[in-house]
Design an enzyme around this catalytic site. Structure first.
Site, PDB file in Angstrom:
ATOM      1  N   GLU A 125      -0.422  -8.333   5.352  1.00 52.78           N
ATOM      2  CA  GLU A 125      -0.021  -8.384   6.770  1.00 52.78           C
ATOM      3  C   GLU A 125      -1.230  -8.314   7.696  1.00 52.78           C
ATOM      4  O   GLU A 125      -1.109  -8.554   8.890  1.00 52.78           O
ATOM      5  CB  GLU A 125       0.992  -7.272   7.082  1.00 52.78           C
ATOM      6  CG  GLU A 125       0.449  -5.843   7.111  1.00 52.78           C
ATOM      7  CD  GLU A 125       0.317  -5.190   5.731  1.00 52.78           C
ATOM      8  OE1 GLU A 125       0.384  -5.912   4.714  1.00 52.78           O
ATOM      9  OE2 GLU A 125       0.134  -3.955   5.683  1.00 52.78           O
ATOM     10  N   CYS A 170       0.824  -1.218   0.000  1.00 52.21           N
ATOM     11  CA  CYS A 170       0.000   0.000   0.000  1.00 52.21           C
ATOM     12  C   CYS A 170       0.862   1.273   0.000  1.00 52.21           C
ATOM     13  O   CYS A 170       1.465   1.586  -1.018  1.00 52.21           O
ATOM     14  CB  CYS A 170      -0.997  -0.045   1.145  1.00 52.21           C
ATOM     15  SG  CYS A 170      -2.405   1.039   0.871  1.00 52.21           S
ATOM     16  N   HIS A 229      -3.008  -5.254   1.741  1.00 53.63           N
ATOM     17  CA  HIS A 229      -2.290  -5.469   3.014  1.00 53.63           C
ATOM     18  C   HIS A 229      -2.319  -6.932   3.435  1.00 53.63           C
ATOM     19  O   HIS A 229      -3.119  -7.287   4.312  1.00 53.63           O
ATOM     20  CB  HIS A 229      -2.968  -4.666   4.131  1.00 53.63           C
ATOM     21  CG  HIS A 229      -2.881  -3.191   3.992  1.00 53.63           C
ATOM     22  ND1 HIS A 229      -1.838  -2.456   4.484  1.00 53.63           N
ATOM     23  CD2 HIS A 229      -3.727  -2.307   3.420  1.00 53.63           C
ATOM     24  CE1 HIS A 229      -2.040  -1.178   4.239  1.00 53.63           C
ATOM     25  NE2 HIS A 229      -3.174  -1.059   3.586  1.00 53.63           N
TER      26      HIS A 229
END
Ligand code: GLN
Length: 202
Positions: free
Chosen positions: A183, A82, A181
């Site tokens: 993560e 991002c 994302h």
């Protein structure tokens, strides 16, 4: 290489902890990077999601922008999610006038590309390099890749809806970026893919 690779996480701002967790879960050692000496000895570098204008400001103010550019240009594997994708892009649309990037990816990214109406959304994407199962991607005020140079490989696109076909994952050499994302979702395949690349390079 036998030891766990050492991967820096640029820790100026953004979702640093989530990337540290994902890296540890795929067998890498993570080191927060806030100063130039902390770049020494890294096998790879992650640029987190967050706010690219703030990251740019802080990297300039803390004297990190030049050294980051040198490392990435010198072949240090890098992955950005991002805002991290924006930081790795050579060109930005919709950036702030004084916003600088590290570069490394011969792409133009458009900041906040999906528009104000859809600040955040989730979608399943095909990313063949990660296997057959689709990636459940979380987008938060995300950029997309507007244009790619000849040496850039497109790894993923939005599959459906108004943004169908938009490029949201790319790789050039050992530099990888996603608009979304990984993560935040617990799907570790992007981090695995990156850390595998880091191991091969080390
Ligand atoms: N819109 C942010 C930027 O321009 C990126 C958002 C994110 O990283 N989730 O930096």
């Amino acid at each position: 290489m036998t030891a766990a690779p050492l991967v820096g996480v640029l820790a100026l701002q953004g979702d640093v902890r989530e990337h540290e967790r994902a890296l540890a879960a795929v067998g890498a050692r993570a080191r927060r990077v806030r100063s130039v000496p902390e770049l020494d000895g890294l096998d790879g570098l992650v640029i987190p999601g967050g706010e690219s204008t703030t990251m740019s400001n802080l990297a300039l103010r803390w004297g990190l922008m030049g050294p980051l550019r040198e490392r990435v240009r010198g072949g240090l594997p890098a992955y950005g999610s991002c805002a991290g994708m924006i930081m790795l892009a050579e060109r930005i649309e919709g950036g702030r006038a004084d916003q600088e990037t590290i570069g490394g990816l011969d792409v133009t990214v458009r900041r906040n590309a999906f528009g104000r109406q859809v600040d955040s959304f989730e979608a399943d994407l095909d990313m063949p390099v990660l296997g057959d199962a689709p990636v459940h991607a979380v987008f938060i005020r995300a950029p997309w890749v507007e244009q790619v140079g000849d040496s850039v490989e497109v790894l993923g696109r939005v599959a459906a809806g108004p943004a169908a076909g938009r490029i949201v994952a790319v790789r050039q050499g050992v530099v990888v970026a996603t608009s979304f994302h990984p993560e935040l979702t617990g799907d570790l395949r992007v981090h695995e893919y990156f850390v595998e690349m880091v191991r091969e390079q080390a």
